[in-house]
Enzyme design. Structure first.
Site, PDB file in Angstrom:
ATOM      1  N   GLU A 194       0.636  -1.268  -0.053  1.00 37.71           N
ATOM      2  CA  GLU A 194      -0.122  -0.026  -0.012  1.00 37.71           C
ATOM      3  C   GLU A 194       0.853   1.175  -0.206  1.00 37.71           C
ATOM      4  O   GLU A 194       0.488   2.359  -0.644  1.00 37.71           O
ATOM      5  CB  GLU A 194      -1.121  -0.055   1.310  1.00 37.71           C
ATOM      6  CG  GLU A 194      -1.927  -1.128   1.269  1.00 37.71           C
ATOM      7  CD  GLU A 194      -2.848  -1.261  -0.276  1.00 37.71           C
ATOM      8  OE1 GLU A 194      -2.827  -0.055  -0.842  1.00 37.71           O
ATOM      9  OE2 GLU A 194      -3.353  -2.250  -0.251  1.00 37.71           O
ATOM     10  N   ASP A 239       2.384 -12.972   1.471  1.00 45.38           N
ATOM     11  CA  ASP A 239       3.754 -12.148   1.983  1.00 45.38           C
ATOM     12  C   ASP A 239       4.873 -12.945   1.734  1.00 45.38           C
ATOM     13  O   ASP A 239       6.089 -12.420   1.467  1.00 45.38           O
ATOM     14  CB  ASP A 239       3.368 -11.927   3.493  1.00 45.38           C
ATOM     15  CG  ASP A 239       2.374 -10.835   3.663  1.00 45.38           C
ATOM     16  OD1 ASP A 239       1.784 -10.445   2.684  1.00 45.38           O
ATOM     17  OD2 ASP A 239       2.497 -10.317   4.812  1.00 45.38           O
TER      18      ASP A 239
END
Length: 818
Positions: free
Chosen positions: A227, A293
């Site tokens: 982000e 991740d």
């Protein structure tokens, strides 16, 4: 024109091959689309940022070198105790950001050899704020308990008034909000250039950091890395489209969609846009993909250059370079000309400074406007909250100009509020605006410029004093003239004062009228540099002077990145033609619309005859891609004709080995100064050796700065014709104004759009993996369309609605929640 309304019933398939809870979902693009609906200027501002980015990327040497440090504040907004995450969990997230952006992450060794050459240290690091916006010490974390059990993507978490926490100044801090987002959304960010009051990153508390509430497979802090990449102007590596959509980065292989790669992260993964020999597979290891991740481990050099461009002079994140957010708090700030610490006024009041005295009326408000004066306004309210003075907006004023207001107040308590309708203040994203409110003696009451939607200051005022004010250049106190007359100041001169630029003595105008000076002119005063007579601006407006220049520029974008695979517009005889097989690999990327071939008139791009007599300048923005050039003198030219095409003058020329090389996409911008004529034609033409050399052109933008005129929507893609075809025919547009609402949907979803022409349309619903959930084919007529759809039987998650015709494909994302 009939308005067609019907119901589409979706066929919902059972037994989906994936679990939504185990896939990354980022709502940044949804948030950006909502911003465009809420703020009409949003798209223009992102285009300004993109032009600045491309200019920096092509400009060579950089002004900003070395490691950039960004102060960060984490706003923890919680409903339950488990959502009130620990300081250690916050620190774990900060550590991941610093490791990933400096390429110090332990899993960097997992980067495949094919990508090691482009994996990069971004040289950006993050520090936990030590100084808050008032100059006091902070630990960089705020905590807000809320009655809201969850927040969506509508930014309510960013405001005290809706149960969240107001942002700290975006020009000085990166704001993180950590909360329960809901809807299986891991996080979202705001691209640069949006409202300051909502600028920053939102992360769900369950996918934040590496300890505590962090939940596998998103428990390594990479949601925040992803982000922050968006916050620094990166797009998803698949460009949020298919193989023909660009993420604006050359060293990320083209991808047809998101990759949801999980352990064991086997390389190579899919090659969703296989473009032949030497084409690399999808870079699912990139932080801007949707992999788990544990599979993410790199930013590229191209992404690094794009992010760092924001900090170059004129960049939208430049102000962070001078932030004191990670500096040392200064307890006594009584001589810095700023109201900070616990001061109750500028350099006065509070625990450290001398008590404040009430400023004397009249007050003078001076505002240096930013590049959007139509967004700025102010007001002064009394103790009863009644407005006693106000001003703005200032749309009639030139960008960056200065306005001065004189304000007379009775003795009492007041609140001064300055507002920006776009919520980004007047400094420092778009211009360098500021404001100062000063009293009759020149003492500063309040000053500033960097704020969000508004900024308020409480102050008191007193009547003008009797102390002589004979040197302040203002007629105040008991003076009968400026700094003269009355019981306190020297007698006003009786000699003529007809050359001091002030209306004084017995003058009836500035340096004119009365018994001593020449009579004031009764004729129009449209050249004296003063707003007088019936002028509505300086030397303009009213019945006597030319109309005032509204200022600004208008832009018409001529682009299409969505042609049917294997097709492009080129000018061989003025008609569309199938590209040769050797060109398919280039055209299929969807970025090339016009092919200029050799030195023939049929491969020249023209505008129509444009009446540009009122324009000060025009700007041509475009991207291009050269192929098969084999001589340093070969290239192409931008030319202009002021006589309807009878003759042309070269404005700029691009040659092989100079501005461009073969097989590389480049961007350019050329500003052509006026004056222009009523028969202006702009053209681009190839200048090669007639042996199948050519240049592809796309993303053509024509803009102009003018006095009361507008650029017509003319094309820069015509063939040999003098008058180009209509813009819609050139671009093969089928749809416009496509919207889905409400989004997220709890059971009903409305699809609305306008049909530009009659066409047969496929309406296709797919899930995140691209699996078709339902589809229908309908023949629609020109005009507005509206479809009501039932989503109650769809599982919660993210879906795409596709509108497809022969010429065009549009995809819109929506979220289903329960």
């Amino acid at each position: 024109m009939k308005r067609l309304i019907f119901l589409l019933t979706f066929l919902v398939f059972i037994g989906l091959s994936f679990s939504l809870s185990a896939q990354r979902t980022c709502a940044t693009m949804d948030h950006f689309e909502q911003e465009q609906r809420d703020h009409p200027n949003r798209l223009l501002k992102i285009q300004e940022i993109e032009r600045h980015t491309q200019k920096v990327l092509q400009g060579g040497a950089r002004a900003v070198e070395g490691v950039i440090t960004i102060p960060v504040v984490f706003h923890i907004v919680y409903n339950t105790a488990s959502e009130n995450i620990s300081v250690a969990q916050v620190q774990s997230q900060l550590d991941v950001l610093n490791e990933d952006f400096r390429r110090l992450n332990a899993d960097r060794n997992n980067t495949p050899p094919d990508f090691l050459g482009v994996a990069a240290d971004v040289e950006i690091q993050f520090c936990l704020a030590t100084v808050d916006p008032t100059g006091n010490a902070t630990n960089g974390i705020t905590r807000t308990q809320t009655n809201s059990t969850s927040f969506g993507t509508n930014d309510q978490v960013k405001f005290n008034s809706s149960g969240g926490k107001d942002a700290w100044p975006a020009s000085q801090y990166l704001n993180f909000w950590v909360c329960d987002i809901s809807g299986n959304i891991l996080g979202y960010a705001q691209f640069p250039g949006g409202p300051a009051s909502t600028d920053g990153v939102v992360i769900d508390y369950a996918y934040f950091g590496t300890i505590g509430t962090a939940t596998a497979p998103f428990d390594l802090g990479r949601t925040a890395t992803h982000e922050v990449g968006h916050w620094l102007n990166l797009r998803h590596i698949w460009g949020d489209g298919g193989c023909g959509v660009d993420d604006f980065v050359a060293d990320t292989p083209t991808a047809g969609g998101a990759n949801y790669t999980g352990s064991p992260c086997t390389y190579p993964g899919p090659n969703s846009c296989n473009q032949g020999a030497n084409d690399l597979p999808d870079m699912f290891q990139n932080y801007m993909d949707y992999s788990d991740d544990g599979c993410m481990n790199l930013f590229t050099s191209g992404q690094t250059a794009r992010m760092r461009a924001l900090f170059e002079p004129g960049g939208s994140r430049e102000s962070l370079l001078t932030s004191n957010g990670c500096g040392t708090p200064v307890p006594a700030t009584c001589e810095d000309g700023i109201q900070n610490g616990d001061e109750t006024g500028v350099d006065c009041g509070g625990s450290n400074c001398a008590p404040c005295s009430c400023p004397q009326s009249p007050l003078t408000l001076t505002i240096k406007l930013d590049n959007y004066p139509e967004e700025t306004s102010w007001r002064i309210t009394n103790a009863n909250n009644a407005i006693v003075a106000s001003g703005g907006t200032y749309g009639a004023q030139p960008d960056g100009s200065t306005v001065t207001e004189t304000i007379n107040l009775a003795a009492g308590d007041y609140t001064f509020t300055i507002s920006d309708s776009y919520s980004d203040g007047i400094c420092c994203l778009y211009g360098n605006g500021s404001y100062t409110l000063a009293d009759a003696n020149g003492a500063v009451v309040v000053t500033g410029g960097s704020f969000g939607a508004s900024e308020s200051t409480i102050f008191c005022a007193s009547e003008a004093g009797t102390t002589p004010t004979c040197t302040d250049g203002i007629q105040n106190g008991q003076e009968t003239g400026v700094d003269c007359g009355g019981p306190d100041c020297p007698t006003c001169p009786t000699e003529p004062t007809c050359s001091d630029g002030i209306q004084n003595g017995q003058e009836t105008g500035v340096d004119c009228g009365g018994p001593d000076c020449p009579s004031c002119p009764t004729e129009p005063t449209c050249s004296d540099g003063i707003q007088n007579g019936q002028e509505t601006g300086i030397d303009c407006g009213g019945p006597d002077c030319p109309a005032c220049d509204p200022g600004g520029c208008t832009t018409v974008t001529l682009e299409s990145n969505d042609f049917e695979s294997g097709w492009g517009l080129w000018n061989d005889g003025g008609s569309d033609a199938r590209l040769s097989a050797s060109d398919q690999a280039f055209a299929n990327s969807g970025i090339y619309c016009v092919r200029l071939r050799d030195n023939t008139s049929s491969s020249t791009m023209y505008t129509n005859n444009l009446d540009l007599t009122a324009f000060e300048e025009i700007t041509i923005d475009f991207s291009y891609y050269a192929r098969s050039m084999d001589n340093p003198t070969e290239g192409f030219l931008l030319e202009i004709s002021l006589n309807g095409g009878a003759s042309y003058t070269a404005v700029e020329e691009w040659n092989l080995g100079d501005e461009f090389q073969n097989n590389q996409r480049k961007f350019d911008q050329v500003v052509i100064p006026g004056p222009f004529s009523a028969n202006t034609i702009v053209r681009l033409r190839c200048d090669a050796s007639s042996n199948s050399d050519y240049v592809y052109i796309d993303d053509v933008t024509l803009s102009g700065c003018q006095s009361g005129a507008r650029v017509a929507a003319e094309d820069l893609r015509g063939g040999q014709q003098t008058v180009a075809p209509s813009l819609q025919n050139v671009l093969d547009v089928t749809f416009s104004n496509v919207n889905l609402f409400p989004n997220p949907s709890k059971g009903e979803l409305t699809l609305s759009f306008d049909m530009v022409k009659n066409a047969t349309v496929q309406v296709i619903l797919t899930d995140l993996s691209g699996k078709v959930m339902s589809q229908a084919q309908i023949t629609l007529a020109t005009g507005p369309q509206r479809k009501e759809m039932d989503t109650s039987k769809l599982p919660a998650g993210i879906y795409f609605m596709h509108l497809v015709t022969k010429e065009e494909r549009i995809a819109k994302k929506f979220v289903v929640i329960k």
